[in-house]
Write a protein that holds these residues in place. Structure first.
Motif, mmCIF file in Angstrom:
data_model
loop_
_atom_site.group_PDB
_atom_site.id
_atom_site.type_symbol
_atom_site.label_atom_id
_atom_site.label_comp_id
_atom_site.label_asym_id
_atom_site.label_seq_id
_atom_site.Cartn_x
_atom_site.Cartn_y
_atom_site.Cartn_z
ATOM 1 N N GLY A 46 40.658 36.849 31.800
ATOM 2 C CA GLY A 46 40.411 35.640 32.594
ATOM 3 C C GLY A 46 41.622 35.138 33.350
ATOM 4 O O GLY A 46 41.505 34.215 34.148
ATOM 5 N N LYS A 47 42.785 35.749 33.103
ATOM 6 C CA LYS A 47 44.003 35.367 33.835
ATOM 7 C C LYS A 47 44.795 36.612 34.179
ATOM 8 O O LYS A 47 44.648 37.655 33.532
ATOM 9 C CB LYS A 47 44.884 34.453 32.958
ATOM 10 C CG LYS A 47 44.314 33.081 32.708
ATOM 11 C CD LYS A 47 44.611 32.150 33.867
ATOM 12 C CE LYS A 47 43.940 30.805 33.630
ATOM 13 N NZ LYS A 47 43.760 30.047 34.858
ATOM 14 N N TRP A 48 45.642 36.486 35.173
ATOM 15 C CA TRP A 48 46.642 37.525 35.423
ATOM 16 C C TRP A 48 47.772 37.297 34.424
ATOM 17 O O TRP A 48 48.301 36.191 34.338
ATOM 18 C CB TRP A 48 47.165 37.438 36.845
ATOM 19 C CG TRP A 48 46.149 37.864 37.847
ATOM 20 C CD1 TRP A 48 45.266 37.056 38.503
ATOM 21 C CD2 TRP A 48 45.895 39.199 38.285
ATOM 22 N NE1 TRP A 48 44.471 37.828 39.325
ATOM 23 C CE2 TRP A 48 44.842 39.131 39.218
ATOM 24 C CE3 TRP A 48 46.454 40.453 37.979
ATOM 25 C CZ2 TRP A 48 44.327 40.266 39.853
ATOM 26 C CZ3 TRP A 48 45.955 41.576 38.618
ATOM 27 C CH2 TRP A 48 44.900 41.474 39.550
ATOM 28 N N ASN A 49 48.110 38.332 33.669
ATOM 29 C CA ASN A 49 49.123 38.159 32.634
ATOM 30 C C ASN A 49 50.415 38.852 33.018
ATOM 31 O O ASN A 49 50.413 40.014 33.429
ATOM 32 C CB ASN A 49 48.617 38.762 31.325
ATOM 33 C CG ASN A 49 47.305 38.145 30.882
ATOM 34 O OD1 ASN A 49 47.301 37.126 30.210
ATOM 35 N ND2 ASN A 49 46.193 38.747 31.293
ATOM 36 N N HIS A 93 47.544 31.061 45.276
ATOM 37 C CA HIS A 93 46.325 31.453 44.562
ATOM 38 C C HIS A 93 45.872 30.451 43.503
ATOM 39 O O HIS A 93 44.858 30.662 42.852
ATOM 40 C CB HIS A 93 46.528 32.817 43.899
ATOM 41 C CG HIS A 93 46.798 33.916 44.882
ATOM 42 N ND1 HIS A 93 45.799 34.570 45.571
ATOM 43 C CD2 HIS A 93 47.954 34.462 45.319
ATOM 44 C CE1 HIS A 93 46.334 35.466 46.377
ATOM 45 N NE2 HIS A 93 47.642 35.428 46.245
ATOM 46 N N GLY A 94 46.624 29.409 43.286
ATOM 47 C CA GLY A 94 46.275 28.469 42.208
ATOM 48 C C GLY A 94 46.735 28.988 40.863
ATOM 49 O O GLY A 94 47.477 29.964 40.783
ATOM 50 N N ARG A 95 46.255 28.338 39.819
ATOM 51 C CA ARG A 95 46.728 28.670 38.464
ATOM 52 C C ARG A 95 46.078 29.940 37.941
ATOM 53 O O ARG A 95 45.123 29.884 37.161
ATOM 54 C CB ARG A 95 46.366 27.528 37.517
ATOM 55 C CG ARG A 95 47.352 26.403 37.506
ATOM 56 C CD ARG A 95 46.938 25.448 36.423
ATOM 57 N NE ARG A 95 48.032 24.579 36.046
ATOM 58 C CZ ARG A 95 48.207 24.158 34.797
ATOM 59 N NH1 ARG A 95 47.400 24.538 33.841
ATOM 60 N NH2 ARG A 95 49.211 23.344 34.509
ATOM 61 N N VAL A 96 46.588 31.073 38.366
ATOM 62 C CA VAL A 96 45.937 32.329 37.988
ATOM 63 C C VAL A 96 46.699 33.088 36.911
ATOM 64 O O VAL A 96 46.229 34.102 36.420
ATOM 65 C CB VAL A 96 45.730 33.239 39.219
ATOM 66 C CG1 VAL A 96 44.744 32.619 40.181
ATOM 67 C CG2 VAL A 96 47.043 33.530 39.915
ATOM 68 N N MET A 124 35.279 37.426 43.778
ATOM 69 C CA MET A 124 35.491 36.011 43.412
ATOM 70 C C MET A 124 36.971 35.749 43.167
ATOM 71 O O MET A 124 37.752 36.674 42.982
ATOM 72 C CB MET A 124 34.693 35.662 42.161
ATOM 73 C CG MET A 124 35.115 36.433 40.914
ATOM 74 S SD MET A 124 34.348 35.738 39.467
ATOM 75 C CE MET A 124 35.587 35.966 38.233
ATOM 76 N N ASN A 125 37.311 34.488 43.180
ATOM 77 C CA ASN A 125 38.680 34.098 42.845
ATOM 78 C C ASN A 125 38.701 33.566 41.423
ATOM 79 O O ASN A 125 37.681 33.132 40.898
ATOM 80 C CB ASN A 125 39.169 32.998 43.788
ATOM 81 C CG ASN A 125 39.194 33.472 45.222
ATOM 82 O OD1 ASN A 125 38.942 34.643 45.504
ATOM 83 N ND2 ASN A 125 39.484 32.568 46.130
ATOM 84 N N LEU A 126 39.869 33.594 40.837
ATOM 85 C CA LEU A 126 39.974 33.072 39.458
ATOM 86 C C LEU A 126 39.951 31.550 39.450
ATOM 87 O O LEU A 126 40.432 30.919 40.355
ATOM 88 C CB LEU A 126 41.287 33.541 38.832
ATOM 89 C CG LEU A 126 41.292 34.925 38.234
ATOM 90 C CD1 LEU A 126 42.604 35.163 37.535
ATOM 91 C CD2 LEU A 126 40.167 35.101 37.217
#
Lengths: 98, 279
Positions: B131-134, B165-168, B277-279
């Motif tokens: 659910g996130k880029w780590n 990109h926001g909080r990704v 979609m975007n995260l």
């Protein structure tokens, strides 16, 4: 902790940026002094740079001091090797021109 | 649309019976309206639906253009285009599939199941990567200079990309010093870095396991006093794991923040395009 424990913790610098910066600064000052007298390996400077050495030991953990000193020697060796490599290649290119 | 095409085709195919060339056929049909109309009716004999007489004039002009040769050409072109587009589509699909396979083959088998806990004593496993880029860094709090520099670099990368990109991102710091990196120690250590940086800690076995999964080497000096002053030798990489928790890339110490921003930014864009979609 107790009456007999030393007030100085084992590795005071590690956990905070402030402590780390202080250590790095005193290391840089000590190494600058070594550079000025042409010494690469820490401990071979004799009585010179003693003020900086005291600060360095005060502000950095022993493991860090060993690591930084070792890295200084390695970096110097690499510098020599790079220098000789570049002079060799310069010589080689001179030969091809002449 | 299709049925009117068929009508036209039938009429033009019927016209094939006359051995007249294009110009003679044209000249013979045009002069008298009555002959051409009767011809129209005759031509329509086999068609399923009789067109109303008002359309006859319209049909006549169309038939005038629609000679047997033109019809054959029309059909051939249509069929040709159909097969061309079909094969082209097939080729494109195959190419895309190949690209996907290449990118999958190119990916190293890094990552996998692990169980650790955060610096706030919450359990954390590979499922928490989803659910996130780590951005994952392995290090230890008593690290003289490389770890703090790498963690600072990670913060720069995150700030630069999150502006767009926001909080990704989910930044992670995995300790390779299980003996000394207590939650308390890690909490203090993390204060100087990115505010969302999560510290991950485990006992020796789980630390060893996560390092093995991520191909990270770490070595504590033999005979090291667990409470003493020593350094842990370890490989220096910032790993990028995608929102499915899959490995994407490892960035070495020499890779600059701007380069990482560019590479990761491209990955995010590709992923958004792929997933839609975007995260």
């Amino acid at each position: 902790m107790g009456w007999f424990s030393s007030s100085k913790p084992e590795h005071p610098a590690a956990a905070s940026r402030q402590g780390r910066t202080k250590c790095w600064e005193s290391r840089d000052a000590y190494f600058a002094c070594l550079d000025s007298i042409g010494v690469v390996k820490a401990g071979e400077e004799g009585k010179a740079c003693s003020t900086q050495a005291v600060q360095y030991k005060e502000n950095c953990a022993k493991s860090w001091i060993e690591y930084f000193n070792q890295r200084r020697v390695i970096a110097d060796r690499q510098k020599d090797r790079l220098a000789s490599a570049s002079t060799y290649s310069a010589g080689a290119s001179n030969r091809t021109i002449s | 649309m299709f049925s009117s095409c068929r009508n036209l085709l039938q009429s033009s195919l019927r016209a094939r019976g006359t051995p007249k060339s294009f110009s003679t056929l044209r000249s013979s049909t045009i002069p008298t309206a009555t002959t051409s109309r009767s011809r129209q009716i005759q031509q329509r004999f086999y068609s399923s639906s009789e067109p109303p007489p008002s359309q006859a004039a319209n049909d006549r002009t169309l038939v005038g253009i629609f000679t047997p040769k033109a019809a054959a050409l029309f059909v051939a072109t249509g069929v040709g285009l159909y097969f061309y587009f079909r094969s082209e589509k097939q080729r494109l699909l195959e190419q895309r599939q190949k690209e996907r396979e290449v990118s999958m083959v190119g990916r190293a088998r890094v990552g996998g199941p692990f169980t650790l806990s955060t610096h706030l004593n919450k359990p954390f496993s590979e499922l928490n990567l989803v659910g996130k880029w780590n951005l994952v860094y392995f290090g230890f709090t008593n690290c003289p200079d490389i770890c703090p520099a790498e963690l600072d670099k990670m913060g720069v990368v995150i700030d630069a990309l999150e502006k767009k990109h926001g909080r990704v991102f989910q930044p992670l710091f995995v300790s390779v010093d299980p003996a000394r990196d207590t939650p308390q120690q890690v909490v203090q250590y993390l204060q100087d870095f990115h505010p969302r940086l999560t510290g991950l800690i485990g006992d020796y076995a789980s630390t060893k396991a996560v390092c093995k999964a991520y191909r990270v080497y770490f070595s504590t000096p033999p005979n090291a006093d667990p409470k003493g002053d020593y350094l842990v030798d370890h490989s220096i990489f910032v790993y990028l794991m995608d929102p499915e928790g899959e490995f994407v890339e490892a960035f070495g110490q020499a890779v600059k923040a701007e380069e990482i921003v560019e590479r990761v930014g491209k990955e995010i864009k590709d992923w958004e395009g792929r997933v839609g979609m975007n995260l």
